[in-house]
Design an enzyme around this catalytic site. Structure first.
Site, short mmCIF file in Angstrom:
data_model
loop_
_atom_site.label_atom_id
_atom_site.label_comp_id
_atom_site.label_asym_id
_atom_site.label_seq_id
_atom_site.Cartn_x
_atom_site.Cartn_y
_atom_site.Cartn_z
N GLU A 14 41.84 40.51 44.81
CA GLU A 14 40.77 39.52 44.98
C GLU A 14 40.39 39.34 46.45
OE1 GLU A 14 39.58 34.87 43.90
OE2 GLU A 14 41.57 35.64 43.38
N LYS B 45 38.69 41.63 41.60
CA LYS B 45 38.08 40.32 41.40
C LYS B 45 37.30 39.94 42.66
CE LYS B 45 38.95 35.51 40.11
NZ LYS B 45 39.91 34.50 39.62
#
Length: 231
Positions: free
Chosen positions: A70, A112
């Site tokens: 992420e 992500k």
């Protein structure tokens, strides 16, 4: 690097307990250069974030966990959408170079990322349309994310529930090659209505559940390749 100490042992413990996934979030800020103030992110900041994500991913895979990677370019600031596009492309390029260098199996990760958005405090003249957000986001992904990556699960930072759902639907509606599953890993944009309806009251549990299911259904529909535009 803080957080990586003993990570392998912790991952093995979590795997034994039944975990399948792990997540590491690296935050990147955007700030334009001004007199006496350098621009952000610096090259050092991007490199450190990318290296940390790659080291974490390699350790997770060695312990049998799927790493969710992420790198989040924050929407805080007054920058326009082109600045976010440029920085997001820099960050993702650096992340995937480091992942390759660390020997991470790309088929065994999930990405992500942020969507490409203008800063939350920019002027009204610099606002972007939902179509511009979708086009810019997909353009960056096509330039940086290898097709070996099986799935991209967007975060919802800086967006309302409706915006996050609409943007995801429009990304999936964009023409052309999209070799990954494009779906969501939302927090606030999935839960805000449910929390508001529930408000911690026993008598409002059903209302909270209904609100959550409504958002889940809308986002599930938006994640389809032929996603409807309704949010």
């Amino acid at each position: 690097m803080q957080g990586l100490d003993n990570l392998k042992a912790r991952c093995l413990k979590y795997k034994e307990a039944g975990a399948s996934f792990a997540k590491w979030r690296a935050v990147i800020n955007i700030r334009p250069a001004a007199e006496g103030v350098s621009a952000l992110p610096s090259e050092a900041a991007v490199a450190a974030a990318a290296r940390g994500l790659a080291m974490y991913a390699a350790i997770c895979q060695s312990a049998g966990l799927v790493p969710i990677v992420e790198p989040e370019v924050l929407s805080d600031g007054s920058h326009d959408i082109s600045a976010c596009e440029s920085v997001t492309q820099r960050v993702l390029s650096a992340v995937f170079k480091e992942l390759q260098d660390a020997g991470v199996l790309l088929e065994g990760i999930l990405l992500k990322p942020n969507m490409v958005l203008p800063g939350s405090s920019n002027s009204s003249s610099q606002k972007a349309t939902p179509e511009q957000v979708a086009a810019a986001t997909l353009r960056v992904l096509r330039r940086t994310v290898p097709p070996a990556v099986p799935g991209i699960v967007f975060l919802s930072g800086g967006q309302s529930e409706q915006e996050a759902t609409q943007h995801l639907a429009l990304i999936n509606q964009q023409p052309g090659l999209k070799p990954w599953v494009l779906t969501f890993s939302y927090g606030r944009a999935l839960q805000a209505s449910a929390l508001k309806a529930w408000q911690g009251q026993q008598g409002s549990v059903a209302a909270g559940q209904a609100a959550f299911m409504e958002r889940a259904a809308a986002n599930g529909a938006a994640a389809q390749p032929t996603a409807p535009t309704a949010v």
